[in-house]
Design a protein around this motif. Structure first.
Motif, PDB file in Angstrom:
ATOM      1  N   ILE A  55       5.513 107.667 -42.492  1.00  0.00           N
ATOM      2  CA  ILE A  55       4.176 107.877 -43.070  1.00  0.00           C
ATOM      3  C   ILE A  55       3.632 106.570 -43.629  1.00  0.00           C
ATOM      4  N   VAL A  56       4.469 105.865 -44.389  1.00  0.00           N
ATOM      5  CA  VAL A  56       4.019 104.610 -44.995  1.00  0.00           C
ATOM      6  C   VAL A  56       3.661 103.590 -43.918  1.00  0.00           C
ATOM      7  N   ARG A  57       4.486 103.488 -42.876  1.00  0.00           N
ATOM      8  CA  ARG A  57       4.197 102.516 -41.818  1.00  0.00           C
ATOM      9  C   ARG A  57       2.901 102.855 -41.084  1.00  0.00           C
ATOM     10  N   ALA A  58       2.675 104.144 -40.865  1.00  0.00           N
ATOM     11  CA  ALA A  58       1.432 104.546 -40.206  1.00  0.00           C
ATOM     12  C   ALA A  58       0.229 104.256 -41.092  1.00  0.00           C
ATOM     13  N   CYS A  59       0.359 104.526 -42.379  1.00  0.00           N
ATOM     14  CA  CYS A  59      -0.745 104.251 -43.305  1.00  0.00           C
ATOM     15  C   CYS A  59      -1.016 102.755 -43.393  1.00  0.00           C
ATOM     16  N   ARG A  60       0.040 101.966 -43.372  1.00  0.00           N
ATOM     17  CA  ARG A  60      -0.157 100.512 -43.422  1.00  0.00           C
ATOM     18  C   ARG A  60      -0.886 100.033 -42.173  1.00  0.00           C
ATOM     19  N   ALA A  61      -0.489 100.546 -41.032  1.00  0.00           N
ATOM     20  CA  ALA A  61      -1.109 100.117 -39.773  1.00  0.00           C
ATOM     21  C   ALA A  61      -2.591 100.453 -39.734  1.00  0.00           C
ATOM     22  N   HIS A  62      -2.961 101.548 -40.378  1.00  0.00           N
ATOM     23  CA  HIS A  62      -4.366 101.989 -40.338  1.00  0.00           C
ATOM     24  C   HIS A  62      -5.107 101.725 -41.654  1.00  0.00           C
ATOM     25  N   HIS A  63      -4.443 101.025 -42.608  1.00  0.00           N
ATOM     26  CA  HIS A  63      -5.058 100.669 -43.894  1.00  0.00           C
ATOM     27  C   HIS A  63      -5.528 101.912 -44.651  1.00  0.00           C
ATOM     28  N   ILE A  64      -4.637 102.897 -44.756  1.00  0.00           N
ATOM     29  CA  ILE A  64      -4.973 104.163 -45.411  1.00  0.00           C
ATOM     30  C   ILE A  64      -4.184 104.282 -46.723  1.00  0.00           C
ATOM     31  N   PRO A  65      -4.849 104.545 -47.828  1.00  0.00           N
ATOM     32  CA  PRO A  65      -4.158 104.671 -49.119  1.00  0.00           C
ATOM     33  C   PRO A  65      -3.221 105.887 -49.157  1.00  0.00           C
ATOM     34  N   ILE A  66      -2.153 105.754 -49.958  1.00  0.00           N
ATOM     35  CA  ILE A  66      -1.191 106.838 -50.175  1.00  0.00           C
ATOM     36  C   ILE A  66      -1.044 107.052 -51.675  1.00  0.00           C
ATOM     37  N   VAL A  67      -1.154 108.289 -52.109  1.00  0.00           N
ATOM     38  CA  VAL A  67      -0.861 108.638 -53.502  1.00  0.00           C
ATOM     39  C   VAL A  67       0.287 109.631 -53.497  1.00  0.00           C
ATOM     40  N   ALA A  68       1.439 109.214 -54.030  1.00  0.00           N
ATOM     41  CA  ALA A  68       2.592 110.114 -54.133  1.00  0.00           C
ATOM     42  C   ALA A  68       2.335 111.135 -55.229  1.00  0.00           C
ATOM     43  N   ARG A  69       2.927 112.315 -55.058  1.00  0.00           N
ATOM     44  CA  ARG A  69       2.622 113.409 -55.996  1.00  0.00           C
ATOM     45  C   ARG A  69       3.850 114.278 -56.245  1.00  0.00           C
ATOM     46  N   PRO A 445       2.315  94.791 -49.804  1.00  0.00           N
ATOM     47  CA  PRO A 445       1.470  93.666 -49.394  1.00  0.00           C
ATOM     48  C   PRO A 445       0.043  94.022 -49.034  1.00  0.00           C
ATOM     49  N   ASP A 446      -0.206  95.247 -48.586  1.00  0.00           N
ATOM     50  CA  ASP A 446      -1.561  95.632 -48.207  1.00  0.00           C
ATOM     51  C   ASP A 446      -2.244  96.510 -49.256  1.00  0.00           C
ATOM     52  N   GLY A 447      -1.575  96.720 -50.362  1.00  0.00           N
ATOM     53  CA  GLY A 447      -2.188  97.469 -51.463  1.00  0.00           C
ATOM     54  C   GLY A 447      -2.501  98.909 -51.145  1.00  0.00           C
ATOM     55  N   ILE A 448      -1.632  99.582 -50.358  1.00  0.00           N
ATOM     56  CA  ILE A 448      -1.921 100.972 -49.966  1.00  0.00           C
ATOM     57  C   ILE A 448      -1.301 101.994 -50.915  1.00  0.00           C
ATOM     58  N   LEU A 449      -0.362 101.565 -51.765  1.00  0.00           N
ATOM     59  CA  LEU A 449       0.336 102.523 -52.634  1.00  0.00           C
ATOM     60  C   LEU A 449      -0.437 102.740 -53.933  1.00  0.00           C
ATOM     61  N   ASN A 450      -0.983 103.927 -54.089  1.00  0.00           N
ATOM     62  CA  ASN A 450      -1.707 104.339 -55.293  1.00  0.00           C
ATOM     63  C   ASN A 450      -2.691 103.277 -55.766  1.00  0.00           C
ATOM     64  N   PRO A 451      -3.607 102.856 -54.897  1.00  0.00           N
ATOM     65  CA  PRO A 451      -4.569 101.814 -55.299  1.00  0.00           C
ATOM     66  C   PRO A 451      -5.474 102.298 -56.432  1.00  0.00           C
ATOM     67  N   GLY A 452      -5.903 101.334 -57.241  1.00  0.00           N
ATOM     68  CA  GLY A 452      -6.798 101.652 -58.349  1.00  0.00           C
ATOM     69  C   GLY A 452      -6.094 102.074 -59.613  1.00  0.00           C
ATOM     70  N   ASP A 458      -9.872  93.713 -61.239  1.00  0.00           N
ATOM     71  CA  ASP A 458      -9.927  92.329 -60.790  1.00  0.00           C
ATOM     72  C   ASP A 458      -8.563  91.845 -60.327  1.00  0.00           C
ATOM     73  N   CYS A 459      -7.474  92.383 -60.928  1.00  0.00           N
ATOM     74  CA  CYS A 459      -6.136  92.044 -60.452  1.00  0.00           C
ATOM     75  C   CYS A 459      -5.903  92.637 -59.073  1.00  0.00           C
ATOM     76  N   GLN A 460      -6.285  93.890 -58.890  1.00  0.00           N
ATOM     77  CA  GLN A 460      -6.023  94.579 -57.619  1.00  0.00           C
ATOM     78  C   GLN A 460      -6.806  93.932 -56.477  1.00  0.00           C
ATOM     79  N   ALA A 461      -7.972  93.407 -56.776  1.00  0.00           N
ATOM     80  CA  ALA A 461      -8.777  92.781 -55.737  1.00  0.00           C
ATOM     81  C   ALA A 461      -8.106  91.522 -55.187  1.00  0.00           C
ATOM     82  N   LYS A 462      -7.233  90.926 -56.008  1.00  0.00           N
ATOM     83  CA  LYS A 462      -6.554  89.708 -55.571  1.00  0.00           C
ATOM     84  C   LYS A 462      -5.273  89.986 -54.817  1.00  0.00           C
ATOM     85  N   CYS A 463      -4.800  91.254 -54.840  1.00  0.00           N
ATOM     86  CA  CYS A 463      -3.541  91.584 -54.193  1.00  0.00           C
ATOM     87  C   CYS A 463      -3.651  91.484 -52.672  1.00  0.00           C
TER      88      CYS A 463
END
Length: 463
Positions: A55-69, A445-452, A458-463
């Motif tokens: 799931i994580v690899r697919a989300c990274r490939a498509h730049h899709i955020p993931i929120v674990a729950r 590296p692509d900031g897909i894990l629980n962004p925001g 301003d820190c997240q924008a630099k990641c």
């Protein structure tokens, strides 16, 4: 943003009925125990760590955020998918993999509920110390994500102190392992404790080895009433300064006691109350109780009684657990933030909260884990009253400012999530935030894990 068709096809094939896009499931994963609400585009319910990796690899490939729950009991918006994407539920990864009382540990998946774990451990004469108020429903994974605590943390520590190792999937889809079934280790960086409390922003924990503690043979409780909050707070400092450590030490202010009386609890009209619990051996408990009672005595003490049998203790703690839900009877709106200060500064925190209550003309109820300096500050207001709503929102930053001015922190156990994210620059200097940002980038590296969440924008924008 709609999910790409190729991505949907890939995860549908991977997860089968564990891939949900129906409105009801999406809505069920849209919020936590905060005011935040945002349905994800889809919900993934993996059953294995391999599926989590995929799931994580697919989300990274498509730049899709993931929120674990987990169970959605967080109060800071940490589990709200504010950036859309997918919610990854660990509800199907809920197995207790190995109970090892001889090694004082248990190996679990993140979807195991805290209450179910405690029930399974009871027959082995051990327990896992973290006991948040939502212990019956919250998951171990959620406890790990927020470094949850509870009343027992004063003696046994919060979640971070009771985890020996983890297996986790990074934002790059790599499986990493840290720690293990041992209590002493000096090998490399401590990734276990780094991931605990990171709120799913660095990696997704798929397995944890938890440290267990034997059940005490005897327990007893003290209930001490004081003239005012300052007298009770001073007693907390005395209790924590002497050699015998309480198993629990809870504080309730005057408004808390009034609310308990309103709801039928037999408590006198006092300025504050401490609930003190002792545990240990049958032979040693009387001396422990006597030492704690002596420390609780002092200027401002009105009355003190002892609860030694199980029924009396259960009654004593039931009133404490009922307090938070009962706040809604004062006002339907509630801003509940858990700040933490050095124990010696609790009198100043309580006095400051009382002054803010007067300044903003709002009831502010203060209670919580006094032995750790971790108090829950509840600003109560009526959401249909614009004036009260504005005053409540204006008072909140002052609570954080007060805690930080006393050498404290923004949270002791609830975490940062979305609710406190924008206050992080007040709590940490630029160099420290930059270090956190660098760690985030290294693991995600692509900031897909629980962004925001956690780090300011301003820190997240630099990641």
């Amino acid at each position: 943003m709609p999910l790409p068709a190729a991505f949907i096809a890939e995860l549908s094939a991977l997860l089968g009925d564990g891939w949900r896009v129906d409105p009801a499931t999406r809505e069920a994963h849209a919020s936590d125990d905060s005011r935040g609400h945002q349905p994800p585009e889809a919900v993934a319910l993996p059953s294995t760590r391999e599926q989590v990796q995929a799931i994580v690899r697919a989300c990274r490939a498509h730049h899709i955020p993931i929120v674990a729950r987990g169970a959605g009991t967080a109060t800071t918006g940490a589990a709200v998918p504010v950036s859309g994407g997918i919610a990854l539920s660990f509800s199907r990864m809920n197995r207790i993999l190995d109970i090892r009382p001889e090694d004082r540990c248990v190996v679990v998946e993140p979807g195991v509920r805290n209450g179910d774990l405690q029930a399974a451990l009871h027959a082995h004469g051990v327990f896992w110390p973290p006991d948040p108020s939502s212990f019956e429903s919250c998951t171990v994974g959620g406890n790990l994500a927020t470094n949850a605590g509870g009343p027992r943390a004063v003696k046994y520590g919060a979640t971070r102190d009771n985890v020996l190792g983890v297996v986790a999937v990074t934002g790059a889809g790599e499986l990493i392992r840290a720690g293990g079934a041992y209590t002493k280790c000096s090998s490399g960086y401590d990734l276990t404790h780094l991931l605990i409390g990171s709120e799913g922003t660095l990696a997704l924990i798929v397995e944890a080895t938890l440290k267990l503690v034997p059940h005490p043979h005897a327990q007893a409780g003290l209930r001490a009433f004081y003239r005012d909050a300052s007298a009770a707070a001073a007693a907390v400092s005395r209790l924590m300064a002497q050699p015998v450590q309480p198993a629990m030490l809870e504080f309730m202010d005057k408004r808390s006691l009034a609310l308990l009386r309103h709801n039928g609890s037999a408590v006198p009209d006092a300025g504050a109350m401490l609930l003190i619990e002792a545990d240990g051996s049958v032979d040693g408990l009387p001396d422990t109780l006597a030492a704690l009672g002596a420390a609780a005595e002092g200027d401002g003490l009105i009355d003190m009684d002892v609860a030694q049998d199980g029924i009396a203790r259960d009654t004593l703690w039931a009133a404490r657990r009922a307090l938070s839900p009962a706040l809604r009877t004062i006002a339907p709106g509630k801003l509940n933030e858990d700040v933490v200060v050095p124990v010696s500064r609790i009198p100043d925190l309580v006095a400051g909260v009382e002054q803010l209550s007067a300044d903003y003309a709002l009831p502010i109820v203060c209670f919580g884990h006094a032995g750790n300096g971790n108090l829950h500050v509840n600003i109560l207001y009526h959401p249909d009253d614009p004036g009260e709503t504005a005053r409540a929102n204006n008072a909140l930053p002052e609570i954080f400012k007060l805690a930080l001015s006393l050498g404290g922190a923004l949270s002791g156990e609830h975490g940062i999530g979305l609710a406190k994210r924008d206050f992080m620059p007040q709590a940490f200097d630029a160099a420290t935030l930059a270090t956190m940002q660098a760690i985030k980038h290294a693991l995600d590296p692509d900031g897909i894990l629980n962004p925001g969440k956690v780090l300011p924008e301003d820190c997240q924008a630099k990641c």
